[in-house]
Motif scaffolding. Structure first.
Motif, PDB file in Angstrom:
ATOM      1  N   LYS A  33       0.843  -1.198   0.000  1.00  0.00           N
ATOM      2  CA  LYS A  33       0.000   0.000   0.000  1.00  0.00           C
ATOM      3  C   LYS A  33       0.877   1.246   0.000  1.00  0.00           C
ATOM      4  N   ASP A  34       0.385   2.321  -0.608  1.00  0.00           N
ATOM      5  CA  ASP A  34       1.177   3.546  -0.708  1.00  0.00           C
ATOM      6  C   ASP A  34       1.558   4.105   0.662  1.00  0.00           C
ATOM      7  N   TYR A  35       0.636   4.087   1.610  1.00  0.00           N
ATOM      8  CA  TYR A  35       0.938   4.621   2.931  1.00  0.00           C
ATOM      9  C   TYR A  35       1.961   3.748   3.660  1.00  0.00           C
ATOM     10  N   CYS A  38       5.429   4.632   2.094  1.00  0.00           N
ATOM     11  CA  CYS A  38       5.916   5.926   2.585  1.00  0.00           C
ATOM     12  C   CYS A  38       6.275   5.861   4.066  1.00  0.00           C
ATOM     13  N   SER A  69      -2.585   9.120  -5.958  1.00  0.00           N
ATOM     14  CA  SER A  69      -2.080   9.853  -4.794  1.00  0.00           C
ATOM     15  C   SER A  69      -0.629  10.257  -4.994  1.00  0.00           C
ATOM     16  N   TYR A  85       4.591   9.032  -6.332  1.00  0.00           N
ATOM     17  CA  TYR A  85       3.294   8.847  -6.979  1.00  0.00           C
ATOM     18  C   TYR A  85       2.915   7.373  -6.934  1.00  0.00           C
ATOM     19  N   LYS A  86       1.651   7.104  -6.717  1.00  0.00           N
ATOM     20  CA  LYS A  86       1.121   5.749  -6.898  1.00  0.00           C
ATOM     21  C   LYS A  86       0.848   5.606  -8.385  1.00  0.00           C
ATOM     22  N   ASP A 102       4.970   0.043  -9.353  1.00  0.00           N
ATOM     23  CA  ASP A 102       3.939   0.422  -8.386  1.00  0.00           C
ATOM     24  C   ASP A 102       4.045   1.896  -7.988  1.00  0.00           C
ATOM     25  N   PHE A 103       5.279   2.407  -7.932  1.00  0.00           N
ATOM     26  CA  PHE A 103       5.503   3.778  -7.492  1.00  0.00           C
ATOM     27  C   PHE A 103       6.492   4.485  -8.404  1.00  0.00           C
TER      28      PHE A 103
END
Length: 149
Positions: A33-35, A38, A69, A85-86, A102-103
Motif C-alpha cells: 500500500k502507498d501509505y 511511505c 495519490s 506517486y502511486k 507500483d511507485f
C-alpha cells in the motif's frame, strides 16, 4: 487580425519539459500500500513523506476519473523536493508504459548527483517488499504530462 480571432493554447509538451528540468525519476516495484511504502521511507530513511491531496493527479479515461495519490517531502536543508506517486488506480496507470511499476519517485527543484541517486536506489532496495528500483530517463517516458501537478 482582431482580438476576437486570437486563440491561446496551452502547450502541454513545453509545460512538461519545463516541469522535468533538473529532475531525477525512479521507478519502484513494491506491491504494498502507498501509505505503508511511505511509512517505511519515513522510518528507515529518516524522511517525512506526507500525502498531499492538493497535488493529487486526476486523469479522465474512458469517461471516468482516476485519482493517483502523491506523497511529498521537502528536505529541510536545501530546496530538493521528493514526490512519490502511486502508479496504479482501479486498473488504470498513471504511466501506462510502466505497468510493472507500483511507485514513481520524482526528485526536483535541486540537482541530485549520480552518486546520491545510487545511494537512494540502494536504500530503497533495502526496504521490505521492494523488488526493483530503476532510474527512468526522460526519453523512456511517453506520458510525462501525467506527472505534472
Amino acid at each position: 487580425m482582431s482580438d476576437r480571432s486570437l486563440k491561446l493554447a496551452i502547450n502541454n509538451h513545453d509545460l512538461a519539459e519545463a516541469f522535468f528540468e533538473d529532475t531525477r525519476l525512479l521507478g519502484i516495484m513494491a506491491p504494498v500500500k502507498d501509505y505503508q511504502f511511505c511509512w517505511q521511507l519515513n522510518s528507515m530513511l529518516g524522511m517525512d513523506f506526507r500525502i498531499n491531496n492538493d497535488i493529487e493527479i486526476r486523469l479522465n479515461k474512458k469517461k471516468r476519473d482516476y485519482y493517483f495519490s502523491v506523497f511529498e517531502f521537502k528536505e529541510p536543508t536545501g530546496s530538493l523536493a521528493h514526490y512519490v506517486y502511486k502508479n496504479q488506480f482501479d486498473g488504470e496507470y498513471l504511466l501506462p508504459e510502466f505497468k510493472h511499476l507500483d511507485f514513481l519517485w520524482l526528485m526536483k527543484d535541486d540537482w541530485v548527483s549520480d552518486p546520491d541517486l545510487q545511494q537512494f536506489i540502494q536504500q530503497v532496495k533495502s526496504l521490505n517488499g521492494v523488488q526493483l528500483v530503476a532510474e527512468l530517463t526522460n526519453e523512456r517516458i511517453k506520458n510525462k504530462e501525467h506527472l505534472v501537478f
